[in-house]
Scaffold this active site. Sequence first.
Site, PDB file in Angstrom:
ATOM      1  N   SER A   4     -12.007 -28.290 147.129  1.00 35.50           N
ATOM      2  CA  SER A   4     -11.633 -27.197 146.185  1.00 35.50           C
ATOM      3  C   SER A   4     -12.670 -27.317 145.144  1.00 35.50           C
ATOM      4  CB  SER A   4     -10.150 -27.238 145.605  1.00 35.50           C
ATOM      5  OG  SER A   4      -9.876 -26.468 144.553  1.00 35.50           O
ATOM      6  N   HIS A  49      -5.617 -28.836 150.670  1.00 30.82           N
ATOM      7  CA  HIS A  49      -5.484 -30.185 150.846  1.00 30.82           C
ATOM      8  C   HIS A  49      -4.560 -30.554 152.195  1.00 30.82           C
ATOM      9  CE1 HIS A  49      -7.593 -31.874 147.030  1.00 30.82           C
ATOM     10  NE2 HIS A  49      -8.590 -31.020 147.919  1.00 30.82           N
ATOM     11  N   GLU A 103      -1.812 -30.365 144.190  1.00 32.08           N
ATOM     12  CA  GLU A 103      -1.454 -31.682 143.825  1.00 32.08           C
ATOM     13  C   GLU A 103      -0.411 -32.046 143.225  1.00 32.08           C
ATOM     14  OE1 GLU A 103      -4.862 -33.817 142.416  1.00 32.08           O
ATOM     15  OE2 GLU A 103      -6.183 -32.766 143.563  1.00 32.08           O
ATOM     16  N   GLU A 137      -5.555 -36.546 150.230  1.00 30.42           N
ATOM     17  CA  GLU A 137      -5.850 -37.421 149.258  1.00 30.42           C
ATOM     18  C   GLU A 137      -4.547 -38.336 149.303  1.00 30.42           C
ATOM     19  OE1 GLU A 137      -6.091 -35.498 145.639  1.00 30.42           O
ATOM     20  OE2 GLU A 137      -8.180 -34.712 146.106  1.00 30.42           O
ATOM     21  N   ASP A 181      -1.485 -30.402 139.827  1.00 38.30           N
ATOM     22  CA  ASP A 181      -3.040 -29.512 139.869  1.00 38.30           C
ATOM     23  C   ASP A 181      -2.803 -28.245 140.772  1.00 38.30           C
ATOM     24  OD1 ASP A 181      -5.496 -28.603 140.101  1.00 38.30           O
ATOM     25  OD2 ASP A 181      -6.271 -30.185 141.315  1.00 38.30           O
ATOM     26  N   GLU A 187      -3.284 -29.551 135.429  1.00 42.09           N
ATOM     27  CA  GLU A 187      -4.610 -29.107 135.755  1.00 42.09           C
ATOM     28  C   GLU A 187      -4.886 -27.736 136.374  1.00 42.09           C
ATOM     29  OE1 GLU A 187      -8.157 -30.948 138.744  1.00 42.09           O
ATOM     30  OE2 GLU A 187      -6.435 -32.149 138.084  1.00 42.09           O
ATOM     31  N   ASP A 239     -10.516 -27.847 134.936  1.00 41.10           N
ATOM     32  CA  ASP A 239     -11.624 -28.505 135.944  1.00 41.10           C
ATOM     33  C   ASP A 239     -12.518 -27.444 136.647  1.00 41.10           C
ATOM     34  OD1 ASP A 239     -12.858 -29.760 138.212  1.00 41.10           O
ATOM     35  OD2 ASP A 239     -11.011 -29.518 139.653  1.00 41.10           O
ATOM     36  N   LYS A 299     -15.678 -34.946 136.554  1.00 41.85           N
ATOM     37  CA  LYS A 299     -16.267 -35.105 138.119  1.00 41.85           C
ATOM     38  C   LYS A 299     -17.698 -35.321 138.043  1.00 41.85           C
ATOM     39  CE  LYS A 299     -12.590 -32.612 140.461  1.00 41.85           C
ATOM     40  NZ  LYS A 299     -12.181 -31.437 141.360  1.00 41.85           N
ATOM     41  N   SER A 338     -11.724 -38.088 137.322  1.00 41.91           N
ATOM     42  CA  SER A 338     -11.141 -37.596 138.871  1.00 41.91           C
ATOM     43  C   SER A 338     -12.208 -37.943 139.774  1.00 41.91           C
ATOM     44  CB  SER A 338     -11.021 -36.159 138.896  1.00 41.91           C
ATOM     45  OG  SER A 338     -10.627 -35.679 140.123  1.00 41.91           O
ATOM     46  N   HIS A 339     -11.559 -38.403 140.887  1.00 40.54           N
ATOM     47  CA  HIS A 339     -12.259 -38.426 142.166  1.00 40.54           C
ATOM     48  C   HIS A 339     -12.574 -37.134 143.084  1.00 40.54           C
ATOM     49  CE1 HIS A 339      -8.296 -38.350 144.812  1.00 40.54           C
ATOM     50  NE2 HIS A 339      -8.182 -37.533 143.767  1.00 40.54           N
ATOM     51  N   ARG A 340     -12.886 -36.990 144.172  1.00 46.33           N
ATOM     52  CA  ARG A 340     -13.203 -35.933 145.075  1.00 46.33           C
ATOM     53  C   ARG A 340     -12.084 -35.873 146.064  1.00 46.33           C
ATOM     54  NH1 ARG A 340     -16.540 -31.907 142.891  1.00 46.33           N
ATOM     55  NH2 ARG A 340     -14.990 -30.444 143.801  1.00 46.33           N
ATOM     56  N   SER A 341     -11.832 -34.870 146.945  1.00 49.46           N
ATOM     57  CA  SER A 341     -10.808 -34.962 147.943  1.00 49.46           C
ATOM     58  C   SER A 341     -11.671 -35.490 149.129  1.00 49.46           C
ATOM     59  CB  SER A 341     -10.341 -33.564 148.577  1.00 49.46           C
ATOM     60  OG  SER A 341     -11.501 -32.498 148.547  1.00 49.46           O
ATOM     61  N   LYS A 389      -7.307 -39.815 137.988  1.00 47.33           N
ATOM     62  CA  LYS A 389      -6.709 -39.660 139.333  1.00 47.33           C
ATOM     63  C   LYS A 389      -7.588 -39.830 140.312  1.00 47.33           C
ATOM     64  CE  LYS A 389      -7.748 -34.789 140.065  1.00 47.33           C
ATOM     65  NZ  LYS A 389      -7.068 -33.457 140.350  1.00 47.33           N
TER      66      LYS A 389
END
Length: 451
Positions: free
Chosen positions: A53, A168, A177, A220, A255, A308, A335, A360, A387-390, A411
Amino acid sequence: MATIAKRTRRNVPAKITKVHAREIYDSRGNPTLEVELTTPDGTFRADVPSGASTGDKEAHELRDGGARLSGKGVAKAVTNVIDVIGPAILGQDAIDIASLDAQLCALDGTTDKSKLGANAILGVSMAACRAGAAAAGEPLYVFLNRLAGSPKMVMPMPCFNLVNGGVHAGNALPFQEFFACPTGASTFREAMQMGAETYHALKALLKEQHGLDSTGVGDEGGFAPKLSSPEDALKLIVSAVERAGLTGKVTLGCDPAASEMYDKDRGVYNLDFKKPAAEQQPENIMKGDDLVAYWVEMAGKYPLTLLEDPFDQSDFESHAKLTAQIGGNVEIVGDDIFCTNVQLVKEGIERRATNAMLLKVNQIGTVTEAIAAYKLCVEHEWGVFVSHRSGETEDTFIADLTVALGAGHLKSGAPCRSERLAKYNQLLRIEEELGADAQYAGTDFRKSGRF
C-alpha cells in the site's frame, strides 16, 4: 547512559573502499535490494524494504519490468549501486552521512530518485550509517541520535498489528491494520509481553468464534479472519485484551489505508471494495463527511488512541475535519498523504490536516531526508510514528532509528514472523543496554522528540 559511557568514541574517518549490492528476497517472496559497504572497520550491510500500500508521491522504487520475477526484479538497481554509486563515493567518509546523502541525491538528479532508484540510494545510506557508527565506536542508535541533533532517547511503544485486512489479507475486511497499543506498560519488555499475551488471546477467540481457518496470518503477522465489518475487528481486539487481563493497559489503533478504498471517479469511500459488486451495500459507500462521522463514533465507543491514513492521500479536508474533532485524544497520522517528505509535511501543517506523520525511510530514500521530516514535525509538536513496510527483511535499522529519534512509538507488525520480531527483539537488546536510563514512552508516545 552508564553502559554507553564506558565506550570511548573514536574520531577516525571511515573511508569507503568498496560498495557491492545483490538481489535478495523479502517477506512476501519478492526481490529486494541488499547493499554492502566496506571501510577499514569492516563490511556493513543494509536491506531495503518494500510496501504494497504505497503513496503516489513516494520516492521511486526501481524495478526491472519484463517477465523475470513478474517484473519485480531489482537487477537495474543492483547495477546502479555497483557501477554508478560505488565508483562515485569511493574514498568518501561514511561518518559524514549528510554529505554522503546529498551526494547520492545529486548523483540521481531527479526529484523522486527515479534515475538510480530510491531503493538503490537508501541501501547505501543505511549501510553507510552502520559503517559510520562502527568508525565512531558506538551503537547505531547512538550514532543516529547525534545525526538527529541528540534528542532524548526513549524506548518506543510498539503498536502490534493483530488483525489484517485491506490489501494485506484475502478477507473482505476493508481496513488494512488493527493495532493493540500497550500504553500502560512500564518498560518495553513489559509492552512486548502484553502484545504477545493479547495476540494469543485473540487467536484463541478467533478459533472459538470463527473456526481454525480464521487464525491464518496476513503479510504483517496479524490474523486475517473472515470478517467484513471493521467494528467487529475492534470488538474482537477489545475482547482479547479483556481475556488477557489487560483492560485499561492496552488501547487500540487502526490504519485503514483509506486510499485503497477511495473511488476517485465518484469521490466516495467504498468500504465494500473487496466484495463483488452485487454484494456491496449502499451504507458502506461513504462521502468524506460520512467517514469523519464514522470515526468520531468509533472513537467514542472504543479506546482508540491512534488512526493512520483514515482518508485518501488527496483528502486534506477530511483529515483536517477529523483532527479538529478528535485530535486531542486520538493521534491522526499521515502516511500516504505525506510520504516522509518535508514539502508535503509543510503543506499538512499549514492545512492542519493531521497531528502526526508516519516515518518510512524508503518513502523518501535517504536517512538524512527522513530525519529532516522528523525535525519539522518535532518543531510543530507533531507525533512521529516510525514504521516498517509490508514487504520486510531481517534488517533492524528502524529499531535503532526509533530509539535514536525519541519517536515514542513504532509499528513492526504482529509479535509473529521473524522479519517483524527482528525489530522488536533488537529493541529488547537496546533497552537492556541502556539499563536504568531506558525510559518507556507509554502514554506519552505522542511526544516525539520532546521527552
